[in-house]
Design an enzyme around this catalytic site. Structure first.
Site, PDB file in Angstrom:
ATOM      1  N   ASP A  91      10.661   4.717   7.716  1.00 14.51           N
ATOM      2  CA  ASP A  91       9.709   4.644   8.828  1.00 14.51           C
ATOM      3  C   ASP A  91       8.586   3.663   8.502  1.00 14.51           C
ATOM      4  OD1 ASP A  91       8.259   5.937  11.243  1.00 14.51           O
ATOM      5  OD2 ASP A  91       6.844   6.230   9.606  1.00 14.51           O
ATOM      6  N   GLU A 128      16.194   5.588  10.369  1.00  9.20           N
ATOM      7  CA  GLU A 128      15.064   5.364   9.450  1.00  9.20           C
ATOM      8  C   GLU A 128      15.480   5.572   7.996  1.00  9.20           C
ATOM      9  OE1 GLU A 128      11.224   6.483  12.262  1.00  9.20           O
ATOM     10  OE2 GLU A 128      12.031   8.016  10.936  1.00  9.20           O
ATOM     11  N   GLU A 136      13.737   8.917   5.040  1.00  9.11           N
ATOM     12  CA  GLU A 136      13.306   8.714   6.419  1.00  9.11           C
ATOM     13  C   GLU A 136      11.804   8.353   6.453  1.00  9.11           C
ATOM     14  OE1 GLU A 136      14.107  12.323   8.622  1.00  9.11           O
ATOM     15  OE2 GLU A 136      12.412  11.821   9.911  1.00  9.11           O
TER      16      GLU A 136
END
Lengths: 217, 217
Positions: A40, A110, A36
């Site tokens: 991101d 993400e 994640e």
């Protein structure tokens, strides 16, 4: 995603919420949180480039603002549900009331991007984001036009709830040439969020958007 | 940068501070700010990937924290001076006292990265960041170990200045499994900065680091 995965384990990991994480052979508890973090950053870059090229005469304040709307957890969560990721994520149902679940779908989106990036490289991942996310599911014009949405959304909510909402400017940086404002949102005299922007209006919007996220509005 | 530029104009633009910006033929005032926005995103992704691969068993809290130390304006500013970018940037000397100049070198570093990215593509740019920045000039071990630096730095400064410093926790999110803290720094009862982290200590460090940046310590 338009192509067969090479390393399936990466995708399995992307769909493993921390509540259902297991220890690997090295004793490290693996969940999708590292992916994640990576996703991101990849998403941030790809969208930065996309907006940079699409709007050659818009300043960085505009680009930053539109990007933050595109990658907000709310909008990523919607997207995850649109493409069906919500049906793939594995989590511990007993813990489902916990706060970290509020962002479950956006975070999974993400992590999925992080997995695609590691599995297929930046070029493919960039195309995936542009085609399968931006072009297929995002109404950019709508996002740009809905400048005032968050502030009104917050105010309408407060009126329904009978609560006071206040916007306080807490910081002002820079000279007249280039100013940056920081504004705080208080609900019932308690700080809920703060936001920044190159104009008071933008800072208010940013703060209001974060308040809406924090308050689940 | 290790290779001849293809599009020299991009680099000229990267070194044009907004104080010395001129209007282009379309009436748009061009400075390095758009490139800085792009470079910031590229740098964020490349460093995210670098740390992700270098520390396979560190959690995303650690990765986020180290990345934010690496890309802080302070550390980018130092780097820009090390590689001589400070001698290339063009600005209006009459405005040099303005606040936006505090970040002049760090911002130029980001704009330079944005220019390399557009000129040579992500692969070359990624190698440039890894080789010419991280491996050549950054002592990663030192950055990781210097966890406590900012809080002590801030407190020592306040004692020298005879000013009060306070750390206030203003937010606490998540359950016991995954908590996030938000801490504010007040100097003489005025809010100077806020920081977040997965532990109180990390949030304090983040807030203290931002306070040091804001106060030019």
């Amino acid at each position: 995603m338009g192509r067969k995965p090479t390393n399936l384990d990466l995708y399995k990991l992307a769909f493993s919420h921390t509540s259902a994480a297991k220890e690997n052979s090295d004793g490290f508890k693996e969940s999708n949180e590292r992916l994640e973090y990576l996703g991101d950053a990849v998403l941030g870059m790809v969208i930065a480039e996309y907006l940079f090229k699409r709007f050659p005469y818009k300043d960085e304040g505009f680009l930053t603002e539109i990007r933050s709307r595109l990658v907000s957890r709310e909008s990523l969560g919607q997207l995850a549900r649109k493409i069906g990721l919500d049906k793939l994520v594995v989590y511990d149902t007993k813990r489902k009331t916990a706060l970290s679940f509020k962002y479950l779908h956006g975070d999974t989106m993400e992590a999925f991007i992080g997995a695609i990036f590691l599995d297929k490289g930046i070029k493919f991942c960039s195309k995936f984001i542009t085609r399968n996310m931006l072009n297929a599911h995002i109404d950019l014009k709508h996002i740009i036009d809905n400048d005032n949405n968050y502030k009104s959304k917050l105010i309408e909510w407060s009126q329904r709830q009978g609560k006071t909402v206040k916007f306080d400017m807490i910081d002002e940086k820079g000279n007249s040439h280039q100013k940056q404002f920081k504004i705080q949102v208080l609900v019932e005299e308690e700080i809920v969020s703060s936001g920044v922007g190159f104009s008071k209006k933008n800072a208010e919007q940013d703060a209001a958007r974060r308040a809406c996220e924090a308050l689940n509005i």
